[in-house]
Design a protein around this motif. Structure first.
Motif, PDB file in Angstrom:
ATOM      1  N   PRO A  51       0.813  -1.223   0.000  1.00 27.79           N
ATOM      2  CA  PRO A  51       0.000   0.000   0.000  1.00 27.79           C
ATOM      3  C   PRO A  51       0.843   1.268   0.000  1.00 27.79           C
ATOM      4  O   PRO A  51       0.455   2.294  -0.558  1.00 27.79           O
ATOM      5  N   GLU A  52       2.038   1.191   0.600  1.00 30.63           N
ATOM      6  CA  GLU A  52       2.892   2.374   0.714  1.00 30.63           C
ATOM      7  C   GLU A  52       3.616   2.716  -0.586  1.00 30.63           C
ATOM      8  O   GLU A  52       4.175   3.813  -0.718  1.00 30.63           O
ATOM      9  N   ALA A  53       3.631   1.777  -1.537  1.00 26.49           N
ATOM     10  CA  ALA A  53       4.472   1.950  -2.723  1.00 26.49           C
ATOM     11  C   ALA A  53       4.102   3.188  -3.531  1.00 26.49           C
ATOM     12  O   ALA A  53       4.989   3.909  -4.016  1.00 26.49           O
ATOM     13  N   ALA A  54       2.826   3.452  -3.667  1.00 22.60           N
ATOM     14  CA  ALA A  54       2.403   4.609  -4.461  1.00 22.60           C
ATOM     15  C   ALA A  54       2.901   5.907  -3.833  1.00 22.60           C
ATOM     16  O   ALA A  54       3.405   6.803  -4.527  1.00 22.60           O
ATOM     17  N   GLY A  55       2.781   6.014  -2.517  1.00 22.58           N
ATOM     18  CA  GLY A  55       3.250   7.213  -1.835  1.00 22.58           C
ATOM     19  C   GLY A  55       4.759   7.362  -1.917  1.00 22.58           C
ATOM     20  O   GLY A  55       5.282   8.479  -2.041  1.00 22.58           O
ATOM     21  N   GLU A  56       5.474   6.247  -1.860  1.00 22.17           N
ATOM     22  CA  GLU A  56       6.930   6.291  -1.970  1.00 22.17           C
ATOM     23  C   GLU A  56       7.361   6.759  -3.357  1.00 22.17           C
ATOM     24  O   GLU A  56       8.319   7.523  -3.500  1.00 22.17           O
ATOM     25  N   ALA A  57       6.634   6.292  -4.385  1.00 19.58           N
ATOM     26  CA  ALA A  57       6.944   6.727  -5.753  1.00 19.58           C
ATOM     27  C   ALA A  57       6.703   8.228  -5.901  1.00 19.58           C
ATOM     28  O   ALA A  57       7.476   8.939  -6.556  1.00 19.58           O
ATOM     29  N   GLU A  58       5.635   8.719  -5.296  1.00 19.74           N
ATOM     30  CA  GLU A  58       5.349  10.157  -5.342  1.00 19.74           C
ATOM     31  C   GLU A  58       6.431  10.950  -4.604  1.00 19.74           C
ATOM     32  O   GLU A  58       6.802  12.056  -5.025  1.00 19.74           O
ATOM     33  N   ALA A  59       6.957  10.390  -3.522  1.00 14.68           N
ATOM     34  CA  ALA A  59       8.026  11.056  -2.786  1.00 14.68           C
ATOM     35  C   ALA A  59       9.289  11.159  -3.644  1.00 14.68           C
ATOM     36  O   ALA A  59      10.000  12.169  -3.610  1.00 14.68           O
ATOM     37  N   VAL A  60       9.570  10.112  -4.422  1.00 14.07           N
ATOM     38  CA  VAL A  60      10.708  10.164  -5.338  1.00 14.07           C
ATOM     39  C   VAL A  60      10.479  11.254  -6.378  1.00 14.07           C
ATOM     40  O   VAL A  60      11.403  12.001  -6.736  1.00 14.07           O
ATOM     41  N   ALA A  61       9.245  11.367  -6.861  1.00  8.45           N
ATOM     42  CA  ALA A  61       8.931  12.404  -7.847  1.00  8.45           C
ATOM     43  C   ALA A  61       9.205  13.797  -7.280  1.00  8.45           C
ATOM     44  O   ALA A  61       9.747  14.666  -7.967  1.00  8.45           O
ATOM     45  N   ARG A  62       8.854  13.997  -5.999  1.00  4.97           N
ATOM     46  CA  ARG A  62       9.105  15.300  -5.380  1.00  4.97           C
ATOM     47  C   ARG A  62      10.608  15.558  -5.241  1.00  4.97           C
ATOM     48  O   ARG A  62      11.074  16.678  -5.459  1.00  4.97           O
ATOM     49  N   LEU A  63      11.357  14.510  -4.880  1.00  6.06           N
ATOM     50  CA  LEU A  63      12.801  14.664  -4.769  1.00  6.06           C
ATOM     51  C   LEU A  63      13.413  15.003  -6.124  1.00  6.06           C
ATOM     52  O   LEU A  63      14.287  15.870  -6.228  1.00  6.06           O
ATOM     53  N   CYS A  64      12.937  14.341  -7.170  1.00  4.06           N
ATOM     54  CA  CYS A  64      13.437  14.638  -8.514  1.00  4.06           C
ATOM     55  C   CYS A  64      13.148  16.086  -8.900  1.00  4.06           C
ATOM     56  O   CYS A  64      13.982  16.759  -9.515  1.00  4.06           O
ATOM     57  N   GLY A  65      11.955  16.568  -8.521  1.00  6.99           N
ATOM     58  CA  GLY A  65      11.626  17.958  -8.794  1.00  6.99           C
ATOM     59  C   GLY A  65      12.583  18.903  -8.101  1.00  6.99           C
ATOM     60  O   GLY A  65      13.011  19.913  -8.668  1.00  6.99           O
ATOM     61  N   ARG A  66      12.929  18.558  -6.877  1.00  5.63           N
ATOM     62  CA  ARG A  66      13.871  19.375  -6.112  1.00  5.63           C
ATOM     63  C   ARG A  66      15.261  19.378  -6.748  1.00  5.63           C
ATOM     64  O   ARG A  66      15.979  20.398  -6.715  1.00  5.63           O
ATOM     65  N   LEU A  67      15.636  18.251  -7.370  1.00  4.91           N
ATOM     66  CA  LEU A  67      16.953  18.128  -7.987  1.00  4.91           C
ATOM     67  C   LEU A  67      16.962  18.560  -9.450  1.00  4.91           C
ATOM     68  O   LEU A  67      18.015  18.568 -10.088  1.00  4.91           O
ATOM     69  N   GLY A  68      15.794  18.898  -9.995  1.00  2.00           N
ATOM     70  CA  GLY A  68      15.715  19.332 -11.381  1.00  2.00           C
ATOM     71  C   GLY A  68      15.815  18.204 -12.392  1.00  2.00           C
ATOM     72  O   GLY A  68      16.328  18.405 -13.499  1.00  2.00           O
ATOM     73  N   VAL A  69      15.334  17.016 -12.016  1.00  2.35           N
ATOM     74  CA  VAL A  69      15.400  15.849 -12.894  1.00  2.35           C
ATOM     75  C   VAL A  69      13.986  15.416 -13.276  1.00  2.35           C
ATOM     76  O   VAL A  69      13.133  15.221 -12.403  1.00  2.35           O
TER      77      VAL A  69
END
Length: 351
Positions: free
Chosen positions: A72-90
């Motif tokens: 169940p947590e996988a979707a939220g974890e993927a979204e967290a990676v997306a936010r990190l990528c946004g922060r890094l400009g990727v």
């Protein structure tokens, strides 16, 4: 996402200069697609690559996270990676494994699905190379598993720094680094990450070997020693593979049937047994793309032994292997052709 301590408190973060040297072989790739699960290894590689790719002349960098839909947590974890990528400009994309999941062999099926999805995305991105965060620890675990399964020299090469999945390159620039150094890198940079609970689930074989690692290291069989073994086996494997390809070309005979292969087996039998095995494997690979279990090498050895014994006795024999019939005549000519769909394994073929 939560933090976990480094596996080795003395581990040092990967410096920008060290990362630059590790990533230099990637400079000529058409593009890079870094696979980011959200764990410490992959977020550290993501951040290091993001810095490196900003310099002039570097390939474009994108990231992807595969949501297998198993927790169940996988979707939220993927979204967290997306936010990190946004922060890094990727640029980032979430890839979802849809459809029913198998009851057995779930990890293997998930791995297959992950690489299929990543390969599709890499092609969509202009045949970008897939970058993974595999470390020295992963390499050591891979070798231990393959040794336990009776792998031959080719399997003991472990993971290659670069391999192909179809037309897509998979690159593993950090195979020489300990996992603890990537954890230290993620912590030093304040990167958020998660730890997948399946990585501590002893139902899975890789996890059981991971749990044995400290005890093995006490007896000298640590990740560095296993990594060195993989490098040495790779060197030997490349030399043997080249020799086998040359011998196959020398012993190949003309054919009159479209998909049949013919070899001068009597002359081939004069080669060392390892070369005989490899030439047979190469010839069989031309006939079929079937993939068999870990027992494949033992069956190939049994097949080769029967053919060699018959050749030395000047007799004819037939064997089946990997979807093919191998027919050796009294003149020492070996013919290979596809067998019927219901015949598998290695056994004397009925005539």
């Amino acid at each position: 996402m939560s933090a976990v301590p480094p596996l080795d408190p003395s581990a040092t973060p990967v410096s920008a200069a060290e990362a630059s040297a590790l990533f230099e072989p990637l400079a000529d790739e058409p593009g890079l697609l870094v696979a980011v699960s959200g764990g410490p290894d992959s977020v550290a590689v993501l951040a290091l690559l993001a810095d490196w790719a900003k310099l002039p002349g570097r390939p474009s960098l994108q990231a992807a996270t595969v949501d297998h839909g198993l927790r169940p947590e996988a979707a939220g974890e993927a979204e967290a990676v997306a936010r990190l990528c946004g922060r890094l400009g990727v640029a980032h994309r979430i890839l979802r494994w849809a459809g029913p999941k198998p009851a057995n062999g779930l990890q293997a099926a998930a791995r297959q699905a992950r690489y299929d999805l990543l390969a599709e995305e890499a092609l969509r991105r202009g045949n970008a190379a897939i970058v993974t965060a595999h470390t020295l620890d992963d390499q050591a675990e891979t070798l231990l598993m393959r040794i336990a399964h009776g792998s031959g020299p080719a399997g003991l090469v472990g993971m290659r720094p670069r391999s192909l999945r179809g037309a897509v390159a998979i690159v593993r620039p950090l195979l020489g680094l300990a996992k603890s150094r990537l954890i230290a890198t993620a912590e030093a940079r304040g990167l958020p990450f998660v730890r997948d609970p399946s990585n501590a689930d002893s139902r899975f074989e890789r996890v059981r070997w991971r749990e044995l690692a400290p005890s093995l290291a006490e007896h000298g069989l640590d990740a560095a020693r296993l990594g060195l073994l993989a490098e040495r086996m790779a060197r030997q494997e490349d030399a043997l593979a080249r020799r086998a390809a040359d011998v196959l070309a020398q012993r190949r005979l003309p054919v009159t049937v479209g998909e049949e292969r013919r070899l001068g087996f009597r002359q081939l039998a004069e080669e060392p047994e390892e070369i005989v095995l490899r030439v047979l494997a190469l010839a069989l690979a031309e006939m079929t793309q079937g993939v068999e279990s870990y027992g494949r090498l033992e069956r190939l050895e049994a097949c080769a032994a029967a053919l060699l014994a018959a050749s030395r006795a000047g007799s004819a024999t037939k064997r089946t292997f990997s979807g093919c019939i191998l027919s050796l005549d009294r003149n020492g000519v070996l013919s290979l052709r596809r067998e019927g769909p219901r015949r598998r394994g290695v056994h004397p073929a009925t005539s």
